[in-house]
Design a protein around this motif. Structure first.
Motif, PDB file in Angstrom:
ATOM      1  N   LEU A   1      -9.108   6.486  -7.309  1.00  0.00           N
ATOM      2  CA  LEU A   1     -10.135   6.526  -6.269  1.00  0.00           C
ATOM      3  C   LEU A   1      -9.541   6.262  -4.895  1.00  0.00           C
ATOM      4  O   LEU A   1     -10.163   6.539  -3.886  1.00  0.00           O
ATOM      5  N   LEU A   2      -8.324   5.735  -4.886  1.00  0.00           N
ATOM      6  CA  LEU A   2      -7.635   5.429  -3.638  1.00  0.00           C
ATOM      7  C   LEU A   2      -6.235   6.014  -3.715  1.00  0.00           C
ATOM      8  O   LEU A   2      -5.481   5.731  -4.661  1.00  0.00           O
ATOM      9  N   GLU A   3      -5.909   6.846  -2.750  1.00  0.00           N
ATOM     10  CA  GLU A   3      -4.600   7.514  -2.711  1.00  0.00           C
ATOM     11  C   GLU A   3      -3.498   6.517  -2.394  1.00  0.00           C
ATOM     12  O   GLU A   3      -3.678   5.624  -1.560  1.00  0.00           O
ATOM     13  N   THR A   4      -2.362   6.664  -3.053  1.00  0.00           N
ATOM     14  CA  THR A   4      -1.204   5.818  -2.766  1.00  0.00           C
ATOM     15  C   THR A   4       0.061   6.653  -2.749  1.00  0.00           C
ATOM     16  O   THR A   4       0.094   7.778  -3.246  1.00  0.00           O
ATOM     17  N   VAL A   5       1.087   6.077  -2.161  1.00  0.00           N
ATOM     18  CA  VAL A   5       2.436   6.646  -2.212  1.00  0.00           C
ATOM     19  C   VAL A   5       3.381   5.521  -2.599  1.00  0.00           C
ATOM     20  O   VAL A   5       3.108   4.357  -2.342  1.00  0.00           O
ATOM     21  N   ARG A   6       4.469   5.898  -3.233  1.00  0.00           N
ATOM     22  CA  ARG A   6       5.485   4.917  -3.596  1.00  0.00           C
ATOM     23  C   ARG A   6       6.749   5.185  -2.798  1.00  0.00           C
ATOM     24  O   ARG A   6       7.159   6.325  -2.625  1.00  0.00           O
ATOM     25  N   ILE A   7       7.341   4.122  -2.344  1.00  0.00           N
ATOM     26  CA  ILE A   7       8.651   4.172  -1.709  1.00  0.00           C
ATOM     27  C   ILE A   7       9.488   3.148  -2.457  1.00  0.00           C
ATOM     28  O   ILE A   7       9.258   1.945  -2.341  1.00  0.00           O
TER      29      ILE A   7
ATOM     30  N   ARG B   1       4.389   0.131  -3.367  1.00  0.00           N
ATOM     31  CA  ARG B   1       3.255   1.046  -3.306  1.00  0.00           C
ATOM     32  C   ARG B   1       2.532   0.826  -1.977  1.00  0.00           C
ATOM     33  O   ARG B   1       2.302  -0.307  -1.565  1.00  0.00           O
ATOM     34  N   PHE B   2       2.194   1.932  -1.311  1.00  0.00           N
ATOM     35  CA  PHE B   2       1.504   1.886  -0.028  1.00  0.00           C
ATOM     36  C   PHE B   2       0.268   2.767  -0.079  1.00  0.00           C
ATOM     37  O   PHE B   2       0.203   3.730  -0.845  1.00  0.00           O
ATOM     38  N   ILE B   3      -0.695   2.462   0.762  1.00  0.00           N
ATOM     39  CA  ILE B   3      -1.913   3.249   0.877  1.00  0.00           C
ATOM     40  C   ILE B   3      -1.863   3.943   2.239  1.00  0.00           C
ATOM     41  O   ILE B   3      -1.842   3.268   3.273  1.00  0.00           O
ATOM     42  N   PRO B   4      -1.823   5.282   2.260  1.00  0.00           N
ATOM     43  CA  PRO B   4      -1.851   5.972   3.546  1.00  0.00           C
ATOM     44  C   PRO B   4      -3.169   5.673   4.259  1.00  0.00           C
ATOM     45  O   PRO B   4      -4.224   5.575   3.628  1.00  0.00           O
ATOM     46  N   VAL B   5      -3.108   5.515   5.562  1.00  0.00           N
ATOM     47  CA  VAL B   5      -4.321   5.237   6.333  1.00  0.00           C
ATOM     48  C   VAL B   5      -5.355   6.341   6.106  1.00  0.00           C
ATOM     49  O   VAL B   5      -6.551   6.058   5.990  1.00  0.00           O
ATOM     50  N   GLU B   6      -4.909   7.591   5.979  1.00  0.00           N
ATOM     51  CA  GLU B   6      -5.845   8.685   5.734  1.00  0.00           C
ATOM     52  C   GLU B   6      -6.558   8.495   4.392  1.00  0.00           C
ATOM     53  O   GLU B   6      -7.746   8.784   4.271  1.00  0.00           O
ATOM     54  N   GLY B   7      -5.844   7.997   3.380  1.00  0.00           N
ATOM     55  CA  GLY B   7      -6.445   7.729   2.082  1.00  0.00           C
ATOM     56  C   GLY B   7      -7.457   6.598   2.160  1.00  0.00           C
ATOM     57  O   GLY B   7      -8.526   6.653   1.544  1.00  0.00           O
ATOM     58  N   TYR B   8      -7.129   5.572   2.919  1.00  0.00           N
ATOM     59  CA  TYR B   8      -8.044   4.446   3.141  1.00  0.00           C
ATOM     60  C   TYR B   8      -9.319   4.940   3.817  1.00  0.00           C
ATOM     61  O   TYR B   8     -10.429   4.640   3.380  1.00  0.00           O
ATOM     62  N   ARG B   9      -9.157   5.716   4.869  1.00  0.00           N
ATOM     63  CA  ARG B   9     -10.325   6.230   5.608  1.00  0.00           C
ATOM     64  C   ARG B   9     -11.158   7.178   4.751  1.00  0.00           C
ATOM     65  O   ARG B   9     -12.389   7.160   4.812  1.00  0.00           O
ATOM     66  N   ALA B  10     -10.506   8.012   3.941  1.00  0.00           N
ATOM     67  CA  ALA B  10     -11.231   8.935   3.056  1.00  0.00           C
ATOM     68  C   ALA B  10     -12.047   8.162   2.032  1.00  0.00           C
ATOM     69  O   ALA B  10     -13.198   8.527   1.737  1.00  0.00           O
ATOM     70  N   TYR B  11     -11.490   7.082   1.503  1.00  0.00           N
ATOM     71  CA  TYR B  11     -12.220   6.270   0.530  1.00  0.00           C
ATOM     72  C   TYR B  11     -13.455   5.636   1.179  1.00  0.00           C
ATOM     73  O   TYR B  11     -14.549   5.682   0.618  1.00  0.00           O
TER      74      TYR B  11
END
Length: 75
Positions: free
Chosen positions: A44-50, A54-64
């Protein structure tokens, strides 16, 4: 040296970082860290791994948040 007034490369034009840490995201959403991990696990919440982080892109946060707002407007 570079211009001191220029934004850092990890920030958007609004001054927000491009990627939020888990701590930043659960604090902004005002939910527990475990609830945030549940949102991540259920996609339900987009993430990326580096690496291992694990990080949440601001765009994913705003979309949620926008999906929550739309869901509330239809209820």
């Amino acid at each position: 040296m570079g211009n001191e007034n220029s934004k850092t490369t990890n920030q958007t034009a609004t001054g927000w970082p491009q990627l939020l840490t888990v701590r930043e995201a659960h604090t902004l959403l005002r939910i527990s860290k475990w609830k945030l991990y549940d949102l991540i696990r259920t996609h339900l919440l987009e993430t990326v791994r580096i690496g291992r982080r694990r990080f949440i892109p601001v765009e994913g946060y705003r979309a949620y948040v926008e999906r929550l707002r739309q869901r509330e407007s239809f209820a």
